[in-house]
Scaffold this motif. Structure first.
Motif, PDB file in Angstrom:
ATOM      1  N   ALA A 175     -59.843 -68.196   3.990  1.00 32.87           N
ATOM      2  CA  ALA A 175     -60.554 -66.964   4.323  1.00 32.87           C
ATOM      3  C   ALA A 175     -59.770 -65.777   3.773  1.00 32.87           C
ATOM      4  O   ALA A 175     -59.353 -64.884   4.508  1.00 32.87           O
ATOM      5  N   SER A 176     -59.562 -65.755   2.470  1.00 33.09           N
ATOM      6  CA  SER A 176     -58.662 -64.773   1.855  1.00 33.09           C
ATOM      7  C   SER A 176     -59.134 -63.338   2.046  1.00 33.09           C
ATOM      8  O   SER A 176     -58.315 -62.427   2.222  1.00 33.09           O
ATOM      9  N   GLY A 258     -57.899 -64.630   8.737  1.00 38.08           N
ATOM     10  CA  GLY A 258     -57.814 -64.681   7.288  1.00 38.08           C
ATOM     11  C   GLY A 258     -56.619 -63.913   6.757  1.00 38.08           C
ATOM     12  O   GLY A 258     -55.766 -63.412   7.504  1.00 38.08           O
TER      13      GLY A 258
END
Length: 280
Positions: A175-176, A258
């Motif tokens: 979940a960058s 993230g």
């Protein structure tokens, strides 16, 4: 990076480069979309996506319907050498220029669970050591390594809204671009203080194809007062809700954390001692 500990200091990691996949979703600004590691497969240089939201060690991106193949691929990554089951469709990518130009597989926690993985997000470099590097580090935080699927586990860390009780979030390099993602409606209500769940009709939402081919639409709101993680207060955190998000876990989480609010910090995940650190 030197980490202060009770009796000694951790050694400087043997750094290797990674790179961010940078792109724009639905006409939005350019942002970090994925963390990509160089890998050698049967002697061919390729790339894989690092996803600490994935429990297994290796998940081929290109599939032909077969769960496993009769062949094996020799994989070298971060000093690790593995033989990975493969099908003809998997191995066909090795004959394409740049292995097809996209990540050949997703690499998850099981690849690194017998040591310590360090990610320097700002300098785009990482290191793996087959030792428990944080076992004696005073400021290391607890890390839960929980298994709720076959193979490997998921990294779950303590998080806290200022003034609230400790909660838990899955730490997810996959979940960058996200902050804290609610994985269900109950989590969203707790995070967004009654704000309506975003829909595809709302401005600012983004849509993309999930890891299992599902259609995902996400919207977000600012998380007031930030989020406390690993002894640090992270500002400018956004809470997201994603329609079509496929993740489900057996325990109650605040959400999935993230990489966006971590910025250019360094993350050290010691799977062996179940401890982790986040730099200032």
């Amino acid at each position: 990076m030197a980490l202060a500990c009770g009796a000694s200091q951790a050694a400087e990691p043997a750094w290797q480069p990674f790179h961010w996949a940078i792109g724009s979703l639905n006409g939005g600004p350019s942002e970090r979309l994925a963390l990509l590691l160089p890998v050698t497969v049967d002697g061919v240089a390729c790339i894989v996506q690092l996803d600490t939201g994935a429990n297994g060690d290796w998940n081929w991106k290109k599939r032909d319907g077969a769960l496993a193949g009769d062949e094996r691929a020799a994989v070298e990554l971060a000093g690790l050498q593995r033989w990975i089951p493969a099908t003809a469709a998997n191995l066909a990518q090795l004959k394409e220029p740049d292995c097809g130009g996209s990540p050949i597989a997703i690499v998850g926690n099981a690849m690194f669970e017998n040591g310590t993985l360090t990610l320097d997000l700002g300098r785009s470099r990482y290191a793996y050591a087959p030792q428990a590097l944080l076992a004696g580090v005073r400021d290391a935080q607890p890390l839960l390594y929980l298994s709720w699927a076959q193979g490997g586990g998921h990294v779950v860390v303590e998080v806290r809204r200022p003034g609230a009780r400790v909660g838990y979030a899955m730490l997810d390099t996959g979940a960058s671009r996200f902050g804290l993602v609610a994985t269900n409606a109950e989590e969203w209500r707790a995070l967004a203080a009654g704000a309506a769940r975003p829909t595809s009709a709302d401005p600012g939402t983004v849509s993309f194809t999930g890891p299992k081919g599902e259609a995902v639409t996400c919207g977000d709101v600012p998380l007031q007062d930030g989020l406390e993680v690993a002894g640090k207060t992270l500002r400018s955190v956004r809470a997201s809700y994603c329609e079509g998000h496929s993740f489900q876990g057996p325990l109650r989480l605040m959400g999935t954390l993230g990489m966006a609010p971590l910025g250019d910090r360094t993350i050290t995940l010691d799977y062996l001692s179940r401890r982790w650190t986040l730099s200032d």
